[in-house]
Design a protein around this motif. Structure first.
Motif, PDB file in Angstrom:
ATOM      1  N   VAL A   1      52.290  14.413  -3.639  1.00 13.94           N
ATOM      2  CA  VAL A   1      50.906  14.863  -3.440  1.00 13.94           C
ATOM      3  C   VAL A   1      50.653  16.108  -4.279  1.00 13.94           C
ATOM      4  N   VAL A   2      49.465  16.170  -4.888  1.00  9.54           N
ATOM      5  CA  VAL A   2      49.015  17.384  -5.569  1.00  9.54           C
ATOM      6  C   VAL A   2      47.822  17.940  -4.814  1.00  9.54           C
ATOM      7  N   LEU A   3      47.900  19.197  -4.408  1.00  7.47           N
ATOM      8  CA  LEU A   3      46.754  19.910  -3.855  1.00  7.47           C
ATOM      9  C   LEU A   3      46.086  20.607  -5.038  1.00  7.47           C
ATOM     10  N   MET A   4      44.935  20.099  -5.463  1.00  6.05           N
ATOM     11  CA  MET A   4      44.339  20.484  -6.742  1.00  6.05           C
ATOM     12  C   MET A   4      42.981  21.167  -6.570  1.00  6.05           C
ATOM     13  N   ASP A   5      42.905  22.429  -6.991  1.00  6.30           N
ATOM     14  CA  ASP A   5      41.620  23.109  -7.047  1.00  6.30           C
ATOM     15  C   ASP A   5      40.792  22.487  -8.164  1.00  6.30           C
ATOM     16  N   ILE A   6      39.490  22.337  -7.966  1.00  7.22           N
ATOM     17  CA  ILE A   6      38.642  21.761  -9.014  1.00  7.22           C
ATOM     18  C   ILE A   6      38.361  22.776 -10.109  1.00  7.22           C
TER      19      ILE A   6
ATOM     20  N   THR B   1      35.532  24.828  -2.301  1.00  7.11           N
ATOM     21  CA  THR B   1      34.900  25.827  -1.429  1.00  7.11           C
ATOM     22  C   THR B   1      33.734  25.203  -0.681  1.00  7.11           C
ATOM     23  N   PHE B   2      33.574  23.871  -0.821  1.00  5.66           N
ATOM     24  CA  PHE B   2      32.526  23.085  -0.173  1.00  5.66           C
ATOM     25  C   PHE B   2      31.133  23.425  -0.678  1.00  5.66           C
ATOM     26  N   GLU B   3      31.041  23.743  -1.951  1.00  2.87           N
ATOM     27  CA  GLU B   3      29.737  23.798  -2.575  1.00  2.87           C
ATOM     28  C   GLU B   3      29.329  22.363  -2.859  1.00  2.87           C
ATOM     29  N   ILE B   4      28.103  22.005  -2.519  1.00  7.75           N
ATOM     30  CA  ILE B   4      27.652  20.638  -2.747  1.00  7.75           C
ATOM     31  C   ILE B   4      27.310  20.491  -4.219  1.00  7.75           C
ATOM     32  N   ASP B   5      28.246  20.006  -5.000  1.00 10.37           N
ATOM     33  CA  ASP B   5      28.009  19.860  -6.428  1.00 10.37           C
ATOM     34  C   ASP B   5      28.606  18.563  -6.939  1.00 10.37           C
ATOM     35  N   GLU B   6      28.338  18.244  -8.205  1.00  7.96           N
ATOM     36  CA  GLU B   6      28.764  16.983  -8.777  1.00  7.96           C
ATOM     37  C   GLU B   6      30.279  16.836  -8.850  1.00  7.96           C
ATOM     38  N   TYR B   7      31.005  17.948  -8.841  1.00 14.32           N
ATOM     39  CA  TYR B   7      32.447  17.869  -8.998  1.00 14.32           C
ATOM     40  C   TYR B   7      33.107  17.066  -7.883  1.00 14.32           C
ATOM     41  N   ILE B   8      32.588  17.199  -6.668  1.00 15.12           N
ATOM     42  CA  ILE B   8      33.228  16.539  -5.539  1.00 15.12           C
ATOM     43  C   ILE B   8      33.147  15.030  -5.682  1.00 15.12           C
ATOM     44  N   PHE B   9      31.949  14.510  -5.954  1.00 14.33           N
ATOM     45  CA  PHE B   9      31.810  13.070  -6.110  1.00 14.33           C
ATOM     46  C   PHE B   9      32.602  12.586  -7.319  1.00 14.33           C
ATOM     47  N   ALA B  10      32.548  13.350  -8.400  1.00 14.46           N
ATOM     48  CA  ALA B  10      33.287  12.962  -9.613  1.00 14.46           C
ATOM     49  C   ALA B  10      34.780  12.865  -9.315  1.00 14.46           C
ATOM     50  N   ALA B  11      35.305  13.795  -8.525  1.00 22.54           N
ATOM     51  CA  ALA B  11      36.730  13.785  -8.194  1.00 22.54           C
ATOM     52  C   ALA B  11      37.103  12.534  -7.415  1.00 22.54           C
TER      53      ALA B  11
ATOM     54  N   VAL C   1      32.307  14.427   7.332  1.00 23.55           N
ATOM     55  CA  VAL C   1      31.898  15.390   6.312  1.00 23.55           C
ATOM     56  C   VAL C   1      32.099  14.825   4.917  1.00 23.55           C
ATOM     57  N   THR C   2      33.193  14.106   4.687  1.00 25.56           N
ATOM     58  CA  THR C   2      33.432  13.527   3.367  1.00 25.56           C
ATOM     59  C   THR C   2      32.421  12.442   3.073  1.00 25.56           C
ATOM     60  N   ARG C   3      32.163  11.586   4.042  1.00 20.88           N
ATOM     61  CA  ARG C   3      31.186  10.522   3.840  1.00 20.88           C
ATOM     62  C   ARG C   3      29.799  11.099   3.577  1.00 20.88           C
ATOM     63  N   ARG C   4      29.482  12.208   4.217  1.00 23.27           N
ATOM     64  CA  ARG C   4      28.173  12.824   4.000  1.00 23.27           C
ATOM     65  C   ARG C   4      28.030  13.310   2.567  1.00 23.27           C
ATOM     66  N   VAL C   5      29.119  13.889   2.031  1.00 27.64           N
ATOM     67  CA  VAL C   5      29.080  14.364   0.647  1.00 27.64           C
ATOM     68  C   VAL C   5      28.933  13.200  -0.326  1.00 27.64           C
ATOM     69  N   ILE C   6      29.702  12.128  -0.116  1.00 30.96           N
ATOM     70  CA  ILE C   6      29.589  10.965  -0.989  1.00 30.96           C
ATOM     71  C   ILE C   6      28.168  10.411  -0.938  1.00 30.96           C
ATOM     72  N   GLY C   7      27.658  10.248   0.272  1.00 31.86           N
ATOM     73  CA  GLY C   7      26.310   9.715   0.412  1.00 31.86           C
ATOM     74  C   GLY C   7      25.268  10.576  -0.267  1.00 31.86           C
ATOM     75  N   GLU C   8      25.459  11.887  -0.212  1.00 31.26           N
ATOM     76  CA  GLU C   8      24.520  12.820  -0.838  1.00 31.26           C
ATOM     77  C   GLU C   8      24.345  12.515  -2.318  1.00 31.26           C
TER      78      GLU C   8
ATOM     79  N   VAL D   1      35.501   3.294  -1.066  1.00 29.01           N
ATOM     80  CA  VAL D   1      34.360   3.907  -0.388  1.00 29.01           C
ATOM     81  C   VAL D   1      33.253   4.207  -1.388  1.00 29.01           C
ATOM     82  N   VAL D   2      33.613   4.766  -2.524  1.00 27.84           N
ATOM     83  CA  VAL D   2      32.628   5.072  -3.562  1.00 27.84           C
ATOM     84  C   VAL D   2      31.925   3.795  -4.012  1.00 27.84           C
ATOM     85  N   ILE D   3      32.689   2.724  -4.232  1.00 28.79           N
ATOM     86  CA  ILE D   3      32.101   1.450  -4.671  1.00 28.79           C
ATOM     87  C   ILE D   3      31.178   0.892  -3.597  1.00 28.79           C
ATOM     88  N   ALA D   4      31.570   1.038  -2.338  1.00 29.30           N
ATOM     89  CA  ALA D   4      30.720   0.545  -1.249  1.00 29.30           C
ATOM     90  C   ALA D   4      29.358   1.233  -1.260  1.00 29.30           C
TER      91      ALA D   4
END
Length: 216
Positions: free
Chosen positions: A50-55, A85-95, A131-138, A206-209
């Motif tokens: 496992v890698v714990l990776m900062d964006i 840091t849970f900023e709602i930005d494109e990086y999360i979905f891209a990751a 919380v993760t599903r909410r970000v993806i949906g956003e 999940v992303v594809i769904a």
């Protein structure tokens, strides 16, 4: 023993994660990286579970390193958890789209971090949490859904149904109970759907769904 690589440009974060991980009998720190380039080099050399990776890191960022790890066949068994840091930005979905097994906020409780490492190391994902599903949906809902036939044409009706339930955040056991089949049957359908869709893991299903409109 689950071997963890920590990648974050903040020394304090790395120290905190190291101390937390080293308190557990079944976990060990394989190495530490201060940027994406070093994280990729160490991942290739150490082959962590496992890698714990900062964006957001200087130079080569975590997203670029994640993309390279996901594309390297020698690292097919290495899973990545994105730290944010849970900023709602494109990086999360891209990751998530690039193959991250999920993400954690940097203020997550210690028990949550440890559970995440174990779940992802075992091939699971962190996408069952609301919380993760909410970000993806956003982010997916900001875009017009891709026509389902383009993404899902190779799936059977049962596979489509199961991908939709995976997108809703249900586990294999929960899906099995709902459809009155065995968890092993669900696992088989999930595996076939991942192969047909070219999904690296459950997170990408999940992303594809969402992208296909199976989940709204």
């Amino acid at each position: 023993m689950i071997r963890v690589l920590i990648a974050d440009d903040q020394a304090l974060i790395r120290i905190g994660l190291r101390v937390l991980i080293e308190t557990e009998d079944d976990l060990e720190v394989a190495g530490e990286a201060a940027d994406g380039r070093q994280a990729l080099e160490l991942a290739r050399r150490l082959r962590p579970d496992v890698v714990l990776m900062d964006i957001r890191m200087p130079g080569v960022d975590g997203l670029s390193a994640l993309r390279d790890i996901a594309a390297d066949p020698l690292l097919a068994a290495t899973r990545v958890i994105v730290l944010t840091t849970f900023e709602i930005d494109e990086y999360i979905f891209a990751a998530l789209r690039e193959g991250a097994g999920g993400f954690l906020t940097k203020d997550a409780e210690p028990d949550e971090v440890l559970r995440a490492v174990r779940v992802v190391a075992e091939g699971g994902s962190l996408l069952s949490t609301s919380v993760t599903r909410r970000v993806i949906g956003e982010f997916v809902h900001r875009r017009a859904p891709v026509a389902p036939d383009r993404l899902l044409s190779g799936l059977t009706e049962r596979e489509r149904e199961i991908v939709a339930l995976v997108g809703e955040g249900l586990s294999n056991v929960e899906i099995a109970a709902l459809l009155v089949v065995s968890p092993a049957t669900v696992r088989t359908h999930v595996g076939r759907a991942m192969t047909k869709l070219g999904a690296r893991d459950r997170a990408q299903l999940v992303v594809i769904a969402y992208q296909s409109g199976l989940v709204r």
